[in-house]
Design a protein around this motif. Structure first.
Motif, PDB file in Angstrom:
ATOM      1  N   ILE A 149      -5.060 -12.738 -12.110  1.00  0.00           N
ATOM      2  CA  ILE A 149      -3.819 -11.989 -12.244  1.00  0.00           C
ATOM      3  C   ILE A 149      -3.202 -11.857 -10.859  1.00  0.00           C
ATOM      4  N   ASP A 150      -1.971 -12.311 -10.741  1.00  0.00           N
ATOM      5  CA  ASP A 150      -1.251 -12.205  -9.485  1.00  0.00           C
ATOM      6  C   ASP A 150      -0.636 -10.813  -9.412  1.00  0.00           C
ATOM      7  N   LYS A 151      -1.323  -9.933  -8.730  1.00  0.00           N
ATOM      8  CA  LYS A 151      -0.877  -8.548  -8.632  1.00  0.00           C
ATOM      9  C   LYS A 151      -0.045  -8.388  -7.367  1.00  0.00           C
ATOM     10  N   SER A 152       1.194  -7.962  -7.532  1.00  0.00           N
ATOM     11  CA  SER A 152       2.018  -7.733  -6.356  1.00  0.00           C
ATOM     12  C   SER A 152       1.604  -6.411  -5.712  1.00  0.00           C
ATOM     13  N   PRO A 153       1.804  -6.304  -4.395  1.00  0.00           N
ATOM     14  CA  PRO A 153       1.389  -5.080  -3.708  1.00  0.00           C
ATOM     15  C   PRO A 153       2.230  -3.883  -4.160  1.00  0.00           C
ATOM     16  N   THR A 154       1.609  -2.731  -4.137  1.00  0.00           N
ATOM     17  CA  THR A 154       2.313  -1.510  -4.517  1.00  0.00           C
ATOM     18  C   THR A 154       3.273  -1.102  -3.400  1.00  0.00           C
ATOM     19  N   LEU A 155       4.150  -0.177  -3.715  1.00  0.00           N
ATOM     20  CA  LEU A 155       5.069   0.332  -2.703  1.00  0.00           C
ATOM     21  C   LEU A 155       4.285   0.927  -1.543  1.00  0.00           C
ATOM     22  N   TYR A 156       3.254   1.706  -1.851  1.00  0.00           N
ATOM     23  CA  TYR A 156       2.445   2.325  -0.808  1.00  0.00           C
ATOM     24  C   TYR A 156       1.824   1.263   0.106  1.00  0.00           C
ATOM     25  N   GLU A 157       1.329   0.181  -0.473  1.00  0.00           N
ATOM     26  CA  GLU A 157       0.730  -0.896   0.324  1.00  0.00           C
ATOM     27  C   GLU A 157       1.770  -1.571   1.210  1.00  0.00           C
ATOM     28  N   ARG A 158       2.956  -1.812   0.656  1.00  0.00           N
ATOM     29  CA  ARG A 158       4.026  -2.429   1.455  1.00  0.00           C
ATOM     30  C   ARG A 158       4.455  -1.513   2.597  1.00  0.00           C
ATOM     31  N   LEU A 159       4.530  -0.214   2.332  1.00  0.00           N
ATOM     32  CA  LEU A 159       4.893   0.737   3.386  1.00  0.00           C
ATOM     33  C   LEU A 159       3.830   0.756   4.479  1.00  0.00           C
ATOM     34  N   ALA A 160       2.563   0.695   4.099  1.00  0.00           N
ATOM     35  CA  ALA A 160       1.468   0.705   5.075  1.00  0.00           C
ATOM     36  C   ALA A 160       1.499  -0.540   5.953  1.00  0.00           C
ATOM     37  N   VAL A 161       1.781  -1.686   5.360  1.00  0.00           N
ATOM     38  CA  VAL A 161       1.861  -2.933   6.129  1.00  0.00           C
ATOM     39  C   VAL A 161       3.012  -2.861   7.129  1.00  0.00           C
ATOM     40  N   GLU A 162       4.146  -2.372   6.684  1.00  0.00           N
ATOM     41  CA  GLU A 162       5.307  -2.261   7.571  1.00  0.00           C
ATOM     42  C   GLU A 162       5.025  -1.253   8.694  1.00  0.00           C
ATOM     43  N   HIS A 163       4.342  -0.173   8.370  1.00  0.00           N
ATOM     44  CA  HIS A 163       3.982   0.842   9.367  1.00  0.00           C
ATOM     45  C   HIS A 163       3.116   0.211  10.458  1.00  0.00           C
ATOM     46  N   LYS A 164       2.118  -0.546  10.068  1.00  0.00           N
ATOM     47  CA  LYS A 164       1.241  -1.204  11.043  1.00  0.00           C
ATOM     48  C   LYS A 164       2.001  -2.222  11.880  1.00  0.00           C
ATOM     49  N   ARG A 165       2.924  -2.953  11.243  1.00  0.00           N
ATOM     50  CA  ARG A 165       3.712  -3.953  11.961  1.00  0.00           C
ATOM     51  C   ARG A 165       4.563  -3.290  13.039  1.00  0.00           C
ATOM     52  N   ILE A 166       5.199  -2.181  12.696  1.00  0.00           N
ATOM     53  CA  ILE A 166       6.051  -1.483  13.657  1.00  0.00           C
ATOM     54  C   ILE A 166       5.217  -0.879  14.781  1.00  0.00           C
ATOM     55  N   GLU A 167       4.068  -0.300  14.442  1.00  0.00           N
ATOM     56  CA  GLU A 167       3.201   0.258  15.482  1.00  0.00           C
ATOM     57  C   GLU A 167       2.771  -0.825  16.476  1.00  0.00           C
ATOM     58  N   ALA A 168       2.466  -2.012  15.975  1.00  0.00           N
ATOM     59  CA  ALA A 168       2.061  -3.117  16.848  1.00  0.00           C
ATOM     60  C   ALA A 168       3.224  -3.541  17.745  1.00  0.00           C
ATOM     61  N   ALA A 169       4.440  -3.535  17.222  1.00  0.00           N
ATOM     62  CA  ALA A 169       5.606  -3.910  18.013  1.00  0.00           C
ATOM     63  C   ALA A 169       5.898  -2.867  19.086  1.00  0.00           C
ATOM     64  N   MET A 170       5.629  -1.609  18.782  1.00  0.00           N
ATOM     65  CA  MET A 170       5.911  -0.543  19.744  1.00  0.00           C
ATOM     66  C   MET A 170       5.017  -0.608  20.972  1.00  0.00           C
ATOM     67  N   VAL A 171       3.816  -1.148  20.818  1.00  0.00           N
ATOM     68  CA  VAL A 171       2.889  -1.253  21.946  1.00  0.00           C
ATOM     69  C   VAL A 171       3.505  -2.100  23.061  1.00  0.00           C
ATOM     70  N   LEU A 172       4.321  -3.053  22.678  1.00  0.00           N
ATOM     71  CA  LEU A 172       4.903  -3.975  23.645  1.00  0.00           C
ATOM     72  C   LEU A 172       6.180  -3.445  24.295  1.00  0.00           C
TER      73      LEU A 172
END
Length: 64
Positions: free
Chosen positions: A5-28
């Motif tokens: 079953i191809d389960k798409s990520p939940t809203l919470y999961e997508r928000l968490a991924v974006e949060h981590k991406r932004i935190e990584a960008a802020m380090v620079l």
């Protein structure tokens, strides 16, 4: 037979991924307007995650 079953990520999961991406960008980034914009986005993501959690809670009932 097992079906995959191809389960798409939940809203919470997508928000968490974006949060981590932004935190990584802020380090620079040095302090400044771009970093402040990313901090604002992090706050918005936190609010969205909290709102999603509240709306998804089993105790939530429709107003009378």
């Amino acid at each position: 037979m097992t079906w995959l079953i191809d389960k798409s990520p939940t809203l919470y999961e997508r928000l968490a991924v974006e949060h981590k991406r932004i935190e990584a960008a802020m380090v620079l980034l040095a302090p400044g307007s771009k970093r402040n914009e990313l901090l604002q986005k992090l706050r918005q993501l936190d609010i969205a995650a909290q709102t999603n959690e509240w709306l998804s809670s089993p105790g939530l009932r429709a107003p009378l």
